[in-house]
Design an enzyme around this catalytic site. Structure first.
Site, PDB file in Angstrom:
ATOM      1  N   TYR A  75       0.824  -1.211   0.000  1.00  0.00           N
ATOM      2  CA  TYR A  75       0.000   0.000   0.000  1.00  0.00           C
ATOM      3  C   TYR A  75       0.860   1.264   0.000  1.00  0.00           C
ATOM      4  O   TYR A  75       0.640   2.183  -0.773  1.00  0.00           O
ATOM      5  CB  TYR A  75      -0.929  -0.001   1.219  1.00  0.00           C
ATOM      6  CG  TYR A  75      -1.941   1.129   1.173  1.00  0.00           C
ATOM      7  CD1 TYR A  75      -3.210   0.924   0.634  1.00  0.00           C
ATOM      8  CD2 TYR A  75      -1.619   2.404   1.641  1.00  0.00           C
ATOM      9  CE1 TYR A  75      -4.135   1.956   0.566  1.00  0.00           C
ATOM     10  CE2 TYR A  75      -2.534   3.443   1.568  1.00  0.00           C
ATOM     11  CZ  TYR A  75      -3.795   3.220   1.038  1.00  0.00           C
ATOM     12  OH  TYR A  75      -4.698   4.239   0.962  1.00  0.00           O
ATOM     13  N   PHE A 127      -4.983  21.109 -24.474  1.00  0.00           N
ATOM     14  CA  PHE A 127      -5.711  19.901 -24.870  1.00  0.00           C
ATOM     15  C   PHE A 127      -7.119  19.985 -24.275  1.00  0.00           C
ATOM     16  O   PHE A 127      -7.332  20.720 -23.315  1.00  0.00           O
ATOM     17  CB  PHE A 127      -4.953  18.671 -24.346  1.00  0.00           C
ATOM     18  CG  PHE A 127      -5.637  17.377 -24.672  1.00  0.00           C
ATOM     19  CD1 PHE A 127      -5.758  16.964 -25.985  1.00  0.00           C
ATOM     20  CD2 PHE A 127      -6.157  16.579 -23.669  1.00  0.00           C
ATOM     21  CE1 PHE A 127      -6.404  15.768 -26.289  1.00  0.00           C
ATOM     22  CE2 PHE A 127      -6.799  15.388 -23.963  1.00  0.00           C
ATOM     23  CZ  PHE A 127      -6.917  14.986 -25.273  1.00  0.00           C
ATOM     24  N   ASP A 128      -8.093  19.256 -24.812  1.00  0.00           N
ATOM     25  CA  ASP A 128      -9.484  19.475 -24.371  1.00  0.00           C
ATOM     26  C   ASP A 128      -9.717  19.235 -22.870  1.00  0.00           C
ATOM     27  O   ASP A 128     -10.383  20.033 -22.219  1.00  0.00           O
ATOM     28  CB  ASP A 128     -10.509  18.722 -25.250  1.00  0.00           C
ATOM     29  CG  ASP A 128     -10.301  17.220 -25.308  1.00  0.00           C
ATOM     30  OD1 ASP A 128      -9.307  16.736 -24.727  1.00  0.00           O
ATOM     31  OD2 ASP A 128     -11.113  16.526 -25.939  1.00  0.00           O
ATOM     32  N   ASP A 218       3.089  20.029 -20.883  1.00  0.00           N
ATOM     33  CA  ASP A 218       2.147  18.926 -21.020  1.00  0.00           C
ATOM     34  C   ASP A 218       2.871  17.913 -21.896  1.00  0.00           C
ATOM     35  O   ASP A 218       2.950  18.055 -23.115  1.00  0.00           O
ATOM     36  CB  ASP A 218       0.842  19.419 -21.666  1.00  0.00           C
ATOM     37  CG  ASP A 218      -0.189  18.296 -21.777  1.00  0.00           C
ATOM     38  OD1 ASP A 218       0.207  17.115 -21.653  1.00  0.00           O
ATOM     39  OD2 ASP A 218      -1.369  18.592 -22.014  1.00  0.00           O
ATOM     40  N   ALA A 220       2.639  14.686 -22.701  1.00  0.00           N
ATOM     41  CA  ALA A 220       2.056  13.421 -23.177  1.00  0.00           C
ATOM     42  C   ALA A 220       2.874  12.787 -24.304  1.00  0.00           C
ATOM     43  O   ALA A 220       3.063  11.579 -24.343  1.00  0.00           O
ATOM     44  CB  ALA A 220       0.612  13.649 -23.627  1.00  0.00           C
ATOM     45  N   LYS A 261       0.064   7.815 -23.412  1.00  0.00           N
ATOM     46  CA  LYS A 261       0.662   8.175 -24.702  1.00  0.00           C
ATOM     47  C   LYS A 261       2.110   7.675 -24.699  1.00  0.00           C
ATOM     48  O   LYS A 261       2.338   6.502 -24.897  1.00  0.00           O
ATOM     49  CB  LYS A 261       0.596   9.687 -24.947  1.00  0.00           C
ATOM     50  CG  LYS A 261      -0.680  10.415 -24.534  1.00  0.00           C
ATOM     51  CD  LYS A 261      -1.945   9.881 -25.071  1.00  0.00           C
ATOM     52  CE  LYS A 261      -3.223  10.542 -24.622  1.00  0.00           C
ATOM     53  NZ  LYS A 261      -3.272  11.826 -24.012  1.00  0.00           N
ATOM     54  N   HIS A 451     -18.790  16.183 -26.596  1.00  0.00           N
ATOM     55  CA  HIS A 451     -18.578  15.290 -27.745  1.00  0.00           C
ATOM     56  C   HIS A 451     -18.511  13.823 -27.343  1.00  0.00           C
ATOM     57  O   HIS A 451     -18.742  12.948 -28.156  1.00  0.00           O
ATOM     58  CB  HIS A 451     -17.316  15.703 -28.509  1.00  0.00           C
ATOM     59  CG  HIS A 451     -16.077  15.708 -27.665  1.00  0.00           C
ATOM     60  ND1 HIS A 451     -15.763  16.753 -26.828  1.00  0.00           N
ATOM     61  CD2 HIS A 451     -15.105  14.795 -27.509  1.00  0.00           C
ATOM     62  CE1 HIS A 451     -14.619  16.470 -26.216  1.00  0.00           C
ATOM     63  NE2 HIS A 451     -14.204  15.299 -26.607  1.00  0.00           N
TER      64      HIS A 451
HETATM   65  C1  PLP Z   1      -4.342  12.679 -23.438  1.00  0.00           C
HETATM   66  C2  PLP Z   1      -3.873  14.010 -23.104  1.00  0.00           C
HETATM   67  C3  PLP Z   1      -4.176  14.607 -21.872  1.00  0.00           C
HETATM   68  C4  PLP Z   1      -5.089  13.964 -20.843  1.00  0.00           C
HETATM   69  O1  PLP Z   1      -4.619  12.750 -20.418  1.00  0.00           O
HETATM   70  P1  PLP Z   1      -5.580  11.510 -20.041  1.00  0.00           P
HETATM   71  O2  PLP Z   1      -4.609  10.440 -19.695  1.00  0.00           O
HETATM   72  O3  PLP Z   1      -6.386  11.204 -21.269  1.00  0.00           O
HETATM   73  O4  PLP Z   1      -6.423  11.915 -18.905  1.00  0.00           O
HETATM   74  C5  PLP Z   1      -3.643  15.856 -21.619  1.00  0.00           C
HETATM   75  N1  PLP Z   1      -2.892  16.485 -22.529  1.00  0.00           N
HETATM   76  C6  PLP Z   1      -2.588  15.956 -23.725  1.00  0.00           C
HETATM   77  C7  PLP Z   1      -1.739  16.705 -24.690  1.00  0.00           C
HETATM   78  C8  PLP Z   1      -3.082  14.706 -24.051  1.00  0.00           C
HETATM   79  O5  PLP Z   1      -2.809  14.202 -25.255  1.00  0.00           O
END
Ligand code: PLP
Length: 459
Positions: A75, A127-128, A218, A220, A261, A451
């Protein structure tokens, strides 16, 4: 390895396989109707080639599966956490590392600390989910991409860059005291998966320091961005992707990461930073929702697989295959006159539906219409990035998004060249009958990230 051949091969062999979802056109028609013309609602076993997203859809390596067995499920203070923490510290240089169940959980926690009413976040493009999490705190998210980013035909090496003069105008403007953070999304997902140059990252960092604002990456797709820098930016061809990634992180105060990603795992995320005060507050919030800070909504095995993925993703043979196979898809579409966002991004090719289906107006969602047609034709699932995702309703008046794109996201290490050849052939077919494709109309949608759940019908 030195490679003198034209053919770039998948740098792996396959140990475990899954069948594809073959269906008849009659079945797909019914599936689409039942899903309200929303591809998020289609059962995956009714999809032949799934290009909906590259998020969490990658194939883990044999070594990552070994990590799943090795994971320590204690844990608190699991050995796997320390493997995870060390890997991320070595890569990013940030001393505070906090795991989360995926990227948006990291966003939610971080922004609940630094966000709030009247606060402003600036980005090359949020990102969205990033935008939604900023706005959920009452703050404003402003995108400042370079002007060329919206010129989809223009081939430019680093179209993901941030507009430096627009950034400086904001940083020294009348609302500057409300600006809490600049977020550089590498690669820039919302605008075509386009890379950001090291020069741009360095300059953004300089401005942030000058005006005393935090800079977060960010991250990813940090590895894909690093490889584009290696390929295209002067002075980087002899550096390893890892050296380049480390330099990128060195200019920022922290990062947010969706491990789904570029850590090539099916679930996971983290955020890391220099600021110990923020990290302390973040860990308190983490316990409320995600879990104890040494696992953060993940199993020990997941942490271990993420750490391994972060190492594998920087392998040059992997990155070369990755970037080249996405551009191969772009080459194929271009050959059949399908307009795409140029140049192809790191993880996806974006079809310009506004141009391809110019007979469908924005209020009839041309990109969603194309995505539905692709499914109907051959069971290929893609993702609309246009007015369904980003359009606004202002007191009953429809405000379209600036772009109508269909994203063909390529999962990591999942499909082979023949799968991609097939997708290209389907587009060749669609290009011949595109004038017969019809638009759609919304019958139901929710206000945030609508969406995902919207219901539509053909016009
Ligand atoms: C996918 C993504 C996110 C959000 O991550 P999740 O793992 O889907 O919650 C944030 N920023 C970018 C650029 C992304 O591609």
């Amino acid at each position: 390895m030195d490679w003198k051949y034209r053919t770039i091969i998948e740098p792996f062999k396959i140990k475990s396989v899954e069948p594809l979802g073959f269906t008849t056109q009659e079945e797909r028609k019914e599936v689409l109707r039942k899903a309200d013309y929303n591809l998020f609602k289609i059962p995956a076993d009714k999809v032949l080639i799934d290009l909906l997203t590259d998020s969490g859809t990658g194939a883990m390596s044999a070594e990552q599966w070994a990590c799943i067995m090795r994971g320590d499920e204690s844990y608190a203070g699991a050995r796997s956490f320390y493997v995870f923490e060390k890997t991320i510290k070595d890569l990013t240089g940030y001393k505070e590392v906090i795991p989360t169940h995926q990227g948006r959980a990291a966003e939610r926690i971080l922004f609940s600390i630094v966000g709030g009413k009247d606060k402003i976040f600036l980005s090359n493009s949020h990102f969205d989910t990033t935008r939604a999490n900023v706005e959920a705190t009452g703050a404003t998210a402003i995108d400042l991409p370079i002007k060329e980013a919206l010129d989809f035909e223009k081939k430019l090496d680093f179209k993901g860059n941030m507009d430096l003069s627009a950034l400086e105008d904001y940083l020294k403007g009348s609302n500057s005291k409300n600006i809490v953070m600049v977020i550089l999304t590498v690669t820039n997902n919302s605008l075509g998966g386009q890379p950001v140059s090291m020069k741009n990252i360095r300059e953004v960092s300089k401005l942030c320091k000058k005006y005393n604002t935090a800079l977060f990456i960010d991250a990813a797709r940090f590895a894909e961005n690093s490889y584009f820098i290696k390929l295209k930016e002067e002075g980087y061809s002899n550096k390893t992707p890892r050296e380049i990634a480390k330099e990128m992180f060195s200019y920022a105060d922290g990062c947010l990461m969706s491990a789904k990603k570029d850590a090539i795992v099916n679930i996971g995320g983290f955020f890391a930073m220099k600021n110990s005060e923020w990290a302390k507050q973040a860990r308190e919030i983490e316990i409320l929702g995600e879990g104890f800070p040494t696992y953060g909504g993940l199993a020990g095995r997941d942490l271990e697989a993420i750490a391994q993925g972060l190492i594998e993703v920087l392998d040059e043979e992997y990155l070369n295959y990755r970037i080249m196979s996405v551009s191969y898809l772009g080459d194929g579409l271009r050959k059949h006159g399908v307009p795409i966002v140029e140049p192809p991004g790191g993880h996806a090719v974006y079809v310009n539906a506004k141009k391809f289906l110019s007979h469908i107006p924005p209020e009839a969602f041309p990109a969603q219409a194309l995505a539905c047609e692709l499914y109907l034709e051959a069971g290929i699932r893609s993702c609309e990035i246009g007015s369904l995702m980003f359009g606004k309703n202002n007191n009953g008046k429809f405000i379209p998004a600036p772009m109508e794109l269909v994203r063909l996201a390529v999962p990591r290490r999942v499909y082979t060249q023949s799968h991609i050849d097939f997708v290209v052939e389907v587009f060749e077919h669609l290009a011949k009958k595109k004038d017969r494709i019809q638009g759609l109309r919304i019958v139901e949608a929710s206000p945030t990230l609508g969406h995902f759940t919207a219901k539509l019908i053909p016009v």
